[in-house]
Every structure is written in C-alpha cells, then in structure tokens.
Design an enzyme around this catalytic site. Structure first.
Site, mmCIF file in Angstrom:
data_model
loop_
_atom_site.group_PDB
_atom_site.id
_atom_site.type_symbol
_atom_site.label_atom_id
_atom_site.label_comp_id
_atom_site.label_asym_id
_atom_site.label_seq_id
_atom_site.Cartn_x
_atom_site.Cartn_y
_atom_site.Cartn_z
ATOM 1 N N HIS A 11 0.671 -1.389 0.347
ATOM 2 C CA HIS A 11 -0.298 -0.143 0.308
ATOM 3 C C HIS A 11 1.095 1.279 -0.164
ATOM 4 O O HIS A 11 0.510 2.466 0.751
ATOM 5 C CB HIS A 11 -1.293 0.007 1.098
ATOM 6 C CG HIS A 11 -0.691 -0.087 2.654
ATOM 7 N ND1 HIS A 11 -1.256 -0.093 3.848
ATOM 8 C CD2 HIS A 11 0.789 -1.052 3.335
ATOM 9 C CE1 HIS A 11 -0.362 -0.422 4.961
ATOM 10 N NE2 HIS A 11 0.562 -0.494 4.271
ATOM 11 N N ILE A 285 -6.603 -3.634 4.023
ATOM 12 C CA ILE A 285 -6.814 -2.434 5.223
ATOM 13 C C ILE A 285 -5.772 -2.279 5.968
ATOM 14 O O ILE A 285 -4.856 -3.791 6.182
ATOM 15 C CB ILE A 285 -7.858 -2.649 6.173
ATOM 16 C CG1 ILE A 285 -9.440 -2.641 5.381
ATOM 17 C CG2 ILE A 285 -7.497 -2.387 7.592
ATOM 18 C CD1 ILE A 285 -10.020 -3.233 6.091
ATOM 19 N N CYS A 286 -4.368 -2.205 7.023
ATOM 20 C CA CYS A 286 -3.399 -1.925 7.354
ATOM 21 C C CYS A 286 -3.827 -3.290 8.770
ATOM 22 O O CYS A 286 -3.011 -4.026 9.208
ATOM 23 C CB CYS A 286 -2.959 -0.976 7.923
ATOM 24 S SG CYS A 286 -2.106 0.242 6.656
ATOM 25 N N THR A 287 -5.181 -3.371 9.058
ATOM 26 C CA THR A 287 -5.077 -3.964 9.914
ATOM 27 C C THR A 287 -5.535 -5.220 9.585
ATOM 28 O O THR A 287 -6.322 -6.157 10.566
ATOM 29 C CB THR A 287 -5.793 -2.988 11.377
ATOM 30 O OG1 THR A 287 -6.878 -2.558 10.891
ATOM 31 C CG2 THR A 287 -4.670 -2.492 12.205
ATOM 32 N N ALA A 288 -5.958 -5.470 8.441
ATOM 33 C CA ALA A 288 -6.669 -6.616 7.804
ATOM 34 C C ALA A 288 -6.024 -8.248 8.969
ATOM 35 O O ALA A 288 -4.100 -8.251 8.257
ATOM 36 C CB ALA A 288 -5.884 -7.181 6.222
#
Length: 477
Positions: A11, A285-288
C-alpha cells in the site's frame, strides 16, 4: 510466479500502476479498477511548488500558532461541516479511483467529519502539567506546536486518515502541507479544495505527486514534524530522510496481523470473524487479518465455514476490486508461491477474466511461516490458514514476525487471553473481535509497523513539543 521486485510494498504511496516518480509538469493518469476506464489525469506539483508550499506554511505558522485555540477549533468545525456537504462527491471519487464500495467510501467521509469535530474539541483542551517545586516559584510543562507538518497519507482509507492527521496538526497550532497518495490524486485534490478555504492563507496546502515529490516534501529543512501512514518500505525510506533533518516522525505502516482461533470457540462464528478481517475492503486495510492460526480440534469445521463465507462473497460480487492491476499481480504471486510450497486452495486463487483488477475471496489451508503469504503483507482478499496443535504454539508462531501492528485472539479462556496479550509483540491486541474498540483509541505500532501514536488524543502529544518552565521570584532593588 513473481512480480517486478516481488513487491513487498503493497500500500505504498508510490503507485506503480500509474507513475511512481512522475516528473515536474507531468500528470498522474488514473483508471477505474472496476473496468479499466479512464478517470482522469492530475498534474504533478513541481519541485518549486513544493518548496513554495512549505515556505508559505513556515510564514503562516507564527500567526496561526498565536490564534486562540478556540478560534482554531472553530475553523476545524467549519471545515468538518464543509466536508460533510461534499460526502457524495468525495465518496464517488474514492470509488472510481481505488475501487472501494461507495457506501464504505461514504462512511469514510463521515468518519473524517467526526474526526475533525473531535479534534476541534480536543485540541483546545490539550494541556501541559504543573510541577511541584518551591513554594515561591512556579514550575510547569507547556505543550507547543512543532511548526510545519508534512503529512503523507495512503489510498486505502484516504479521507478519514487524512482528516485525522490534519485535524490534530492544525488544532494545536501547526501548519500543514499534505501529500495524498498518487493512487487517488483527484480525491486528494478535492479534499484540499474543500478544507483550505476555512483557514488563513498558507495554513494548509496540498501537493500532488509520487515518491519523489513525497521525499522532497519530508526532506525539506523547514519541516518540523512528518506523519506518514502507508507501507513499511515507504515509511523506512522516509525515516532515513528525516533522520538527517531532525524532524519528529510519526509512522503507522504495514502490518502482518495474526488471528488466533482457540479450540473452545464456535468455529462458524470464528470463520465469520476471519472473513470480516480478511475480506473487508478486499483485504486492503493495514489491520486486515493476514495470518490465521486455528486449533486442530476445530480446524475442519472452521475451514469449511470460512470457505463458505469466501465463496458466498465472491458469488454475490461484494468483493471490491483491488486498487490496480499491479496490486492484483502481487496478491496472486503470494497465492501462487504458497501453492507451490504446499498450500491448498479451498476457494478462489484464480485471476478473473475481463477488464479491471478484481480478485476473488481466497482461502488457503496448510500454510507455513516460510511462505510469502505468511512472511509478507499480502494486502488482498486472502485468508491464509495454518493448523496448530495448541494455543501456546499459535501464540509463539504469531509472535515470530517483523511487523507489530495488531493481532486478534478468539478464545473463551481468560487465561489464554491474558497469555496472548502479554506475549504478542504488537501495538494492539483484540480479543473476540477482529475490528472495533472504544472511541478515541490509539496505539503505538512496533517493529517494521512504525512508531508513535497515530490516532486519538495521544496524537496531539505527537504534534506538540514540551517546554519546561521555571518561574522564580525576582529580588527587587
């Protein structure tokens, strides 16, 4: 199968799908990831334009710093309401540039409005501390704005993330130069056009470009604080640059988040949690959820339910496209590497036909830590599962990772929950919910995931610096 450079920068703010280093006077051309149709071209800010934006921010800083905190808060409130009035336009651009579902994109704008309003209230209340000194003196610590803030933001939740950093920086008296991701330059430009009129000239500016322009901005000697949300590789490049300028650095970078599924939970419920964590926003999503460790006692039921969840999402067409074709190539390369190393595809894992950059919700079993799907951030709709013989094994395996953003534990055993909270070297541990948390929450990423508080009231501390004051009594003539 590999992609150029085996892209471990999923990303990144350098968009390989358009121009990662557009030259001065060039434009960034964006195509719709749904069907490949052109969205448009946005001119890149020339080097002279970046220098001037920083210089104007430097000139505007003394007056903005001297503006009463309540007036700065009022300006943020006006900007928030203006943002809300353009929700439809911003959501539409987000949908067309990054592929995000329109309602999710609209939700991001609403979250941005709420965040600006929160900082409009919190920033004027930001305070220092009094110290216990001599009775005839006054000792205190006062918080002061750092100066010019350079903000480099991502494409995967562009409006909400940008609003958080902008609101915190401006609220405590900094001035801002913002570089949105070049994967959504139309959206970034519109965001600036909406916000800038509500502040004095030079207090906030937007510059457009790729990694070169970003490095020009964060490397400016007139920048006092840098905040970057995006990929680890981009964040590490920025950290090396900022080490030479002395600016304060806040980084919220990539993650390789683990989900641990204990033997005592309902496997269908756990599978639903895993699906939300792995497939929401197509895993971008960064916290996926990137790595899943499931106890052998419920592994078969869990995998069957997770496969059903994934197949249903793909068949209903609710899995949004990935941001561009290069991203899709990277995701598929990770899947192909896993299969070549012994993983099994239970559903998905094939490149769709036709234009656009869609990828199906994919479930892999028999994964191992040595596979790229486990060792690197994939940033796609892939649930990679490893079966373990016990909870302690799951925690130990999850802890062996270079990243340190977040992790989730699904367990009915309180002792197991406490063990995981203590043992997992991450900034956030979530128990029995992959997403969620109280308003105002913040966390400090660890390892390659970054450093500093990127959200919540603590972000105001990052955007300020502390001056200690000792005020003694003079001896009169």
């Amino acid at each position: 199968m590999t992609t150029e450079g085996t892209n471990t920068d999923p990303h990144t703010n350098a968009d390989p799908g358009t121009r990662s280093n557009p030259g001065a006077g060039e434009g960034i051309a964006i195509t719709d990831p749904h069907d490949g149709t052109p969205v448009g071209t946005v001119p890149v800010t020339a080097e002279s334009g970046i220098r001037e934006a920083v210089a104007r921010a430097r000139r505007a800083f003394p007056a903005w710093r001297a503006t009463p905190a309540a007036e700065r808060g009022a300006a943020l409130r006006r900007a928030a309401h203006a943002l809300g009035e353009r929700e439809g336009d911003l959501a539409d651009l987000n949908h067309r540039e990054t592929g995000r579902d329109r309602e999710e994109a609209a939700g991001g704008v609403r979250a941005a409005v709420d965040t600006l309003l929160q900082y409009a209230e919190l920033a004027p209340l930001h305070r220092g501390r009094s110290l216990l000194g001599a009775n005839e003196a006054l000792d205190l610590m006062r918080a002061e704005p750092r100066g010019v803030a350079a903000l480099v933001t991502p494409w995967n939740d562009p409006v909400a993330v940008s609003a958080g950093l902008i609101g915190a920086a401006l609220g405590v008296g900094n001035t801002v130069v913002h570089k949105p991701s070049e994967r959504c330059p139309h959206l970034g430009r519109l965001l600036g056009e909406v916000l800038e009129p509500h502040f004095p000239s030079g207090v906030i500016a937007t510059v457009i470009g790729g990694s070169r322009e970003g490095e020009m901005l964060v490397g400016s000697p007139d920048v006092d604080v840098v905040a970057h949300v995006g990929s680890t590789l981009a964040g590490e490049r920025i950290a090396r640059i900022v080490a030479l300028t002395g600016a304060h650095l806040i980084r919220e970078n990539g993650g390789n988040d683990a989900l641990i599924v204990d033997a005592d939970v309902d496997p269908r419920w756990a599978a639903a949690q895993a699906a939300v964590g792995a497939f929401s926003n197509s895993g971008q999503i960064c916290t996926a959820v990137e790595r899943i460790f499931v106890h052998r006692d419920i592994a078969d039921e869990f995998l069957a339910a997770l496969t059903e969840e994934a197949s249903d999402r793909t068949e209903r067409g609710v899995v949004a496209p990935l941001v561009d074709e290069r991203m899709r190539e990277t995701v598929h390369a990770h899947v192909a590497d896993a299969v070549a190393s012994g993983a099994r595809v239970l559903t998905g894992g094939e490149l769709p036909q036709g234009a656009g950059s869609r990828y199906p919700a994919t479930v892999l079993s028999d994964c191992a830590p040595s596979m790229r799907i486990f060792s690197e951030e994939t940033f796609g709709p892939v649930a990679a599962v490893m079966t373990v013989d016990g909870f302690a094994e799951a925690v130990e395996s999850a802890a062996h990772d270079d990243y340190g953003l977040a992790a989730t534990v699904l367990t009915a055993d309180l002792a197991h929950a406490h063990h995981a909270i203590d043992a997992l070297p991450v900034g956030t541990v979530k128990v029995n919910a992959v997403f969620g948390g109280a308003p105002g929450g913040s966390a400090q990423p660890r390892g390659r995931s970054g450093s500093g508080f990127g959200y919540g009231p603590e972000l105001l501390d990052e955007m300020t610096t502390v001056k200690v004051v000792h005020l003694g009594a003079a001896v009169r003539r």
